[in-house]
Design a protein around this motif. Structure first.
Motif, short mmCIF file in Angstrom:
data_model
loop_
_atom_site.label_atom_id
_atom_site.label_comp_id
_atom_site.label_asym_id
_atom_site.label_seq_id
_atom_site.Cartn_x
_atom_site.Cartn_y
_atom_site.Cartn_z
N VAL A 188 1.28 39.72 43.13
CA VAL A 188 0.76 40.60 44.18
C VAL A 188 0.33 39.77 45.39
O VAL A 188 0.65 40.11 46.54
N SER A 189 -0.35 38.66 45.15
CA SER A 189 -0.76 37.78 46.25
C SER A 189 0.46 37.24 47.00
O SER A 189 0.47 37.19 48.23
N GLY A 239 -9.35 43.23 44.27
CA GLY A 239 -10.29 42.12 44.36
C GLY A 239 -9.67 40.75 44.21
O GLY A 239 -10.25 39.76 44.64
N THR A 240 -8.48 40.66 43.59
CA THR A 240 -7.91 39.33 43.31
C THR A 240 -6.82 38.90 44.28
O THR A 240 -6.44 37.73 44.28
N PRO A 275 2.14 27.19 50.22
CA PRO A 275 2.60 26.25 49.19
C PRO A 275 1.77 26.27 47.90
O PRO A 275 2.34 26.23 46.81
N ASP A 276 0.45 26.32 48.00
CA ASP A 276 -0.38 26.32 46.80
C ASP A 276 -0.11 27.54 45.93
O ASP A 276 0.02 27.44 44.71
N LEU A 277 0.00 28.69 46.55
CA LEU A 277 0.29 29.94 45.83
C LEU A 277 1.67 29.87 45.18
O LEU A 277 1.84 30.21 44.00
N THR A 305 -6.85 31.33 43.41
CA THR A 305 -7.30 30.09 42.76
C THR A 305 -8.45 30.33 41.79
O THR A 305 -8.90 29.40 41.12
N ALA A 306 -8.92 31.56 41.69
CA ALA A 306 -10.06 31.87 40.81
C ALA A 306 -9.67 31.76 39.34
O ALA A 306 -8.49 31.84 38.98
N ASP A 307 -10.66 31.57 38.50
CA ASP A 307 -10.43 31.53 37.06
C ASP A 307 -9.91 32.87 36.57
O ASP A 307 -10.30 33.93 37.08
N GLY A 308 -9.04 32.83 35.58
CA GLY A 308 -8.55 34.04 34.94
C GLY A 308 -7.44 34.76 35.68
O GLY A 308 -7.05 35.86 35.29
N ILE A 309 -6.93 34.16 36.74
CA ILE A 309 -5.85 34.79 37.50
C ILE A 309 -4.56 34.75 36.67
O ILE A 309 -4.19 33.73 36.13
N THR A 310 -3.89 35.89 36.61
CA THR A 310 -2.67 36.02 35.81
C THR A 310 -1.44 35.92 36.71
O THR A 310 -1.54 35.96 37.95
N LEU A 311 -0.28 35.84 36.08
CA LEU A 311 0.97 35.85 36.85
C LEU A 311 1.07 37.14 37.66
O LEU A 311 1.53 37.12 38.81
N GLU A 312 0.64 38.25 37.10
CA GLU A 312 0.68 39.52 37.83
C GLU A 312 -0.16 39.44 39.10
O GLU A 312 0.27 39.90 40.15
#
Length: 192
Positions: free
Chosen positions: A129-130, A112-113, A142-144, A118-125
């Motif tokens: 993956v992204s 799902g992530t 660039p943003d990622l 850019t969603a809240d609570g996104i971790t380095l992990e």
């Protein structure tokens, strides 16, 4: 015609974790999906190796990143039109599918992530993956990349520009093999 078993076992990308292979087999996944997941998983493993070498004090749940990369698009089993076309219906569907199969939430979340860094609570992990899901085909976002840089710089007490330069070199190195990964994926059919 190449089969799912061939997509899971043959060729140069490293194999998926056994649990992911079993899941794809049980679901009769399209061979192209399995090939794609192997390509992204392979890149995620390369990123983890780079992180271990360049940020040895950083704590990263490597098992979660590997599993997340290996299953991030599992929802395309339910939305096969998204294998060759646009769409994000596979993201919530994949998350729900993994949970229904008993996959722990901390591993199922990547389905799902992976498209919403850019969603809240996104971790380095989640970001890793992204990132693997983009750079496997030499796509640079660039943003990622900046978000990954910021996480690494903060965690390591480094200047963001130093981290970015090193990350950029690694992403360029990974991108050099994109044609081979794309050819590998394209050699498999989109139907089971």
């Amino acid at each position: 015609m190449p089969t799912l078993h061939q997509a899971l076992t043959e060729g140069s990308p490293r194999r998926l974790p056994a649990e992911a292979e079993e899941l794809l087999t049980d679901l009769h996944a399209p061979p192209r999906l399995a090939a794609h997941l192997r390509a992204v998983h392979d890149v995620a493993c390369e990123l983890l190796t780079w992180l271990t070498e360049h940020h040895p004090s950083l704590t990263v749940d490597q098992e979660a990143v590997r599993y997340g990369a290996a299953t991030h698009d599992i929802g395309k089993v339910l939305h096969p039109n998204e294998l060759s076309g646009p769409g994000s219906d596979h993201e919530p569907a994949g998350h729900t599918l993994l949970l229904s199969r008993g996959v722990p939430p901390h591993l199922a979340r990547f389905a799902g992530t992976h498209g919403s860094w850019t969603a809240d609570g996104i971790t380095l992990e989640d970001l890793l993956v992204s990132l693997a899901d983009k750079v496997w085909k030499a796509k640079r976002v660039p943003d990622l990349e900046q978000r990954v840089t910021d996480h690494l710089a903060t965690a390591g007490g480094q200047e963001p520009w130093e981290v970015y330069l090193a990350l950029d070199d690694e992403l360029n190195r990974i991108a050099e093999s994109a044609d081979a990964r794309l050819a590998f994926q394209s050699s498999y059919p989109t139907t089971p």
